[in-house]
Scaffold this motif. Sequence first.
Motif, mmCIF file in Angstrom:
data_model
loop_
_atom_site.group_PDB
_atom_site.id
_atom_site.type_symbol
_atom_site.label_atom_id
_atom_site.label_comp_id
_atom_site.label_asym_id
_atom_site.label_seq_id
_atom_site.Cartn_x
_atom_site.Cartn_y
_atom_site.Cartn_z
ATOM 1 N N VAL A 586 1.484 13.327 17.844
ATOM 2 C CA VAL A 586 0.841 12.431 18.811
ATOM 3 C C VAL A 586 -0.637 12.259 18.467
ATOM 4 O O VAL A 586 -1.191 11.157 18.535
ATOM 5 C CB VAL A 586 1.022 12.967 20.239
ATOM 6 C CG1 VAL A 586 0.187 12.155 21.224
ATOM 7 C CG2 VAL A 586 2.498 12.921 20.637
ATOM 8 N N LEU A 589 -0.975 9.859 15.602
ATOM 9 C CA LEU A 589 -0.764 8.468 16.012
ATOM 10 C C LEU A 589 -1.983 7.913 16.730
ATOM 11 O O LEU A 589 -2.344 6.739 16.544
ATOM 12 C CB LEU A 589 0.477 8.384 16.899
ATOM 13 C CG LEU A 589 1.815 8.659 16.190
ATOM 14 C CD1 LEU A 589 2.945 8.764 17.199
ATOM 15 C CD2 LEU A 589 2.114 7.568 15.164
ATOM 16 N N ILE A 625 8.450 10.374 19.840
ATOM 17 C CA ILE A 625 7.508 9.275 19.570
ATOM 18 C C ILE A 625 7.879 8.072 20.422
ATOM 19 O O ILE A 625 6.995 7.389 20.977
ATOM 20 C CB ILE A 625 7.534 8.924 18.070
ATOM 21 C CG1 ILE A 625 6.990 10.091 17.242
ATOM 22 C CG2 ILE A 625 6.717 7.658 17.810
ATOM 23 C CD1 ILE A 625 7.166 9.901 15.753
#
Length: 716
Positions: A586, A589, A625
């Motif tokens: 995370v 990203l 995700i």
Amino acid sequence: MTETTPAVSPADRAAVRERAEAVLRRLAGEHAVLREDQWRAIEALTVDRRRVLCVQRTGWGKSAVYFVATALLRQGGSGAPAGPTVIVSPLLALMRNQVEAAARAGITARTINSANLDEWSLIEAEIRAGEVDVLLISPERLNNPDFRDNVLPGLAAETGLLVVDEAHCVSDWGHDFRPDYRRLRTFLAGLPGHTPVLATTATANARVTADVADQLGDALVLRGSLERDSLRLAVLDLPNPAHRLAWLADHLDRLPGSGIIYTLTVAGATETAEFLRSRGFPVASYTGQVEDAERRAAEQDLLDNKIKALVATSALGMGFDKPDLGFVVHLGAPPSPIAYYQQVGRAGRAVEHAEVVLLPGAEDAAIWRYFATLAFPPEDQVRAVLANLSGDRPMSTQALEPLVDLRRNRLEMMLKVLDVDGAVRRSRGGWLSTGEPWTYDTARLRRVAEARSAEQKTMIEYASTDACRMEYLRRCLDDPEAQPCGRCDNCAAPLFDAEVSAGSLAAADAFLGHPGIVIAPKKMWPTGLAAVGIGLKGKIPAGEQIEPGRAVGRLSDLGWGSRLRGLLGPESPDAPIPDELAAAVVEILKDWAHGDDAWAQRPAAVVAVASSHHPELISSLAAHISKVGRLPFLGAVAVAHADGSDARGNSAQRVRALHDAFTVPSEVAAELGALSAPVLLVDDLVDSGWTMTLAGRALRRAGAEGVLPLALAVAG
């Protein structure tokens, strides 16, 4: 004494020694005196014309022996002057200081190497005219076709003294075996019977010594003490990579002068140097992936004490000579106590005290195992190479590579061994099979592998012993004079403790804990695919390429490496993604969305690469995700057939195995056509990079606007 050498009286020997001492004074100063072991070597070479193997510690003075012997042989004494000395060494670029010193003794040296092709004819003419005293060549030069066929025969006939530097490389029992060194057998066979030969090494145990002596034939072995009374050895057992970096940050200023910090991997060297620079230390990294000019500049900066340390892999190899080097620190243990002794021996050559500190890691054994997989290939692969070389025309390594599942460096190493064994021959344009019978020596390869394994266990014992560490290393090299040193952390009060400051530890944790490395996309097909029946070449069309991607880390990283290896190893059980790793993904990203090199367009969906090894891990990652990013999970790119290639093989064979292996299910393809943004393609491990490239290509051809690869780890 050989049968062809007449008896020499004690008076004549004494006269030769006087001349040798005079040469030494010109070489090393008016107060220099030959030690008895040096004189024994010079006497054997110049008076008795023998073959000599010197196993002596670093700093013993091997250059003095061969330069003094050269001067005496060239003077001729009672006989005709001898031809030039030929020095075979892997350290030509690092011997300039020795050559300059030799000039003070009136010794003229020349080098024949790949960088001075335009000078070869002139140098050969100087040799024929008797104007060259020393010719320096690399072992690789011995099997250059032009040099081997046109220069070597005449040179062998004229050589007055052959010097084999770093002679442990001749033996495949040695820690740094180099196939090109085995070509010396051919050179030795071409020497006139009375030609003296000197082989030198500082790192050979009894087995390597016996092997090298046997290859020399009837050699006088001069083995001296390996004691290094300037070195103070220590080992610190720290819990993890962050503590080791923090320890360096807290103690680097306390280490004397400038030195070397060795790591086991390129990633380790790069990360360590980057962290230390962030803490204000002037350091440079030195690995095989650093450009040659940059490496030379870094070496010079260390020699000039402009930096505190070079953070290096074993690419900073034999022969680096800085007499006042004040320390050597290892982040991770080398796989052999012999290799370790050689590396630490670079410190303390001309200073009273030098510090040597080993910081072993729990991950060391896994790294050793990885490098062990790069050893001599199995028999079926060797036979495949020989079969492909059985034609009438030579085949280049580049042309041969697509036909066998071996990467370039491993293929070249294997070909050199086969060349020495007489099974292949290097010629203009490549390699040819000789057609001579050849046997795969399974028993010997197994014994070498067992010896390597035993060395690794010995290195682990070194780190944990409560006995004298220098004595331990010397016994590993079969030094009969090994005894307690009185200086190491086990013999005396340790100079350093394992404490680290909270600030340094926090900084190291933050540095190593930050996830995210770039996955560079493939833009060109590998060469030679036509040879394996694949009609792909040149640039990968833009509409079939994937974008730059991201991974949490490398398997060799100091920070994430051990956690990723534990998750993705061949024996690791399949399980849902751990919370720590999910959080790292995370974070990646978020950085990818908002960083300086952010993606051009936010992905519109998630697609996985079907995994046979970790299906639960990958599906749970894709689902996570999808949930966090509020992106639809479209499914997985299916594998149409089993992948029988070796992920550590070469690119052409990898593409051959995978080029038509991936299919996009119709329901996924239907969704792709409705998207106007790229998809995120999720996989566990990127090794060669072709799985992600070809799975992404399948998605692009099925209608994906773009493909953003995301992996947990990158191999290497």
